[in-house]
Design a protein around this motif. Structure first.
Motif, short mmCIF file in Angstrom:
data_model
loop_
_atom_site.label_atom_id
_atom_site.label_comp_id
_atom_site.label_asym_id
_atom_site.label_seq_id
_atom_site.Cartn_x
_atom_site.Cartn_y
_atom_site.Cartn_z
N SER A 1 42.69 38.85 42.61
CA SER A 1 42.54 37.46 42.18
C SER A 1 42.15 36.57 43.35
O SER A 1 42.45 36.86 44.50
CB SER A 1 43.83 36.95 41.56
OG SER A 1 44.76 36.72 42.57
N CYS B 1 42.12 32.95 36.28
CA CYS B 1 40.75 33.42 36.42
C CYS B 1 39.81 32.23 36.19
O CYS B 1 40.14 31.33 35.42
CB CYS B 1 40.50 34.50 35.36
SG CYS B 1 38.81 35.15 35.39
N GLN C 1 45.11 36.10 36.54
CA GLN C 1 44.11 37.10 36.91
C GLN C 1 44.78 38.43 37.19
O GLN C 1 45.78 38.50 37.89
CB GLN C 1 43.35 36.63 38.15
CG GLN C 1 42.26 37.56 38.59
CD GLN C 1 41.15 37.68 37.56
OE1 GLN C 1 41.33 38.31 36.52
NE2 GLN C 1 40.03 37.05 37.82
N CYS D 1 37.30 40.19 31.22
CA CYS D 1 36.83 38.85 31.55
C CYS D 1 35.42 38.61 30.99
O CYS D 1 34.48 39.36 31.30
CB CYS D 1 36.82 38.63 33.06
SG CYS D 1 36.31 36.94 33.48
#
Ligand SMILES: [Zn+2]
Length: 121
Positions: free
Chosen positions: A24, A41, A48, A57
């Motif tokens: 992340s 995110c 994340q 994602c």
């Protein structure tokens, strides 16, 4: 190029960051910014994670499609079997390979994963 994977150093660094759970942005920059605490995110997902980044994602969809297509085209890899695995198993194979596969196949998978990761982080 570095190690046996023939990856550019910058790409290998990204691969290793994901492998050790420094994926992340919060983790990447935590050492630079004391007050940086946002674990989300950029897509808006609250936390994340490796799983989110690699498998879910929406910001990675384009790169993930290319990665998936390349994986399907590996001659010694059974993508249909891979597709039925749990997320944790998929991530393990993407990042570390599978002891049931040949060294050459594992090398190809790791290279594909590393190039995918290079595009998404
Ligand atoms: Zn996201």
């Amino acid at each position: 190029m570095t190690t046996k994977l023939n990856l550019k150093r910058s790409i290998e660094i990204k691969l290793n960051r994901i492998r050790v759970d420094l994926a992340s942005r919060a983790d990447f920059y935590r050492h630079n910014f004391k007050e940086f605490t946002d674990p989300s995110c950029p897509c808006g997902y609250q936390q994340q994670t490796k799983s989110h980044l690699l498998l879910d994602c929406p910001l990675s969809n384009g790169a993930r499609e290319v990665f998936t297509q390349n994986l399907k085209e590996l001659p010694s890899f059974n993508y249909n079997n891979f597709a039925t695995l749990t997320k944790a198993s998929k991530i393990k194979i993407m990042l570390f390979g599978d002891c049931k596969l040949s060294d050459e196949c594992n090398k190809e998978i790791t290279n594909l994963s590393a190039n995918f990761i290079d595009k998404i982080i």
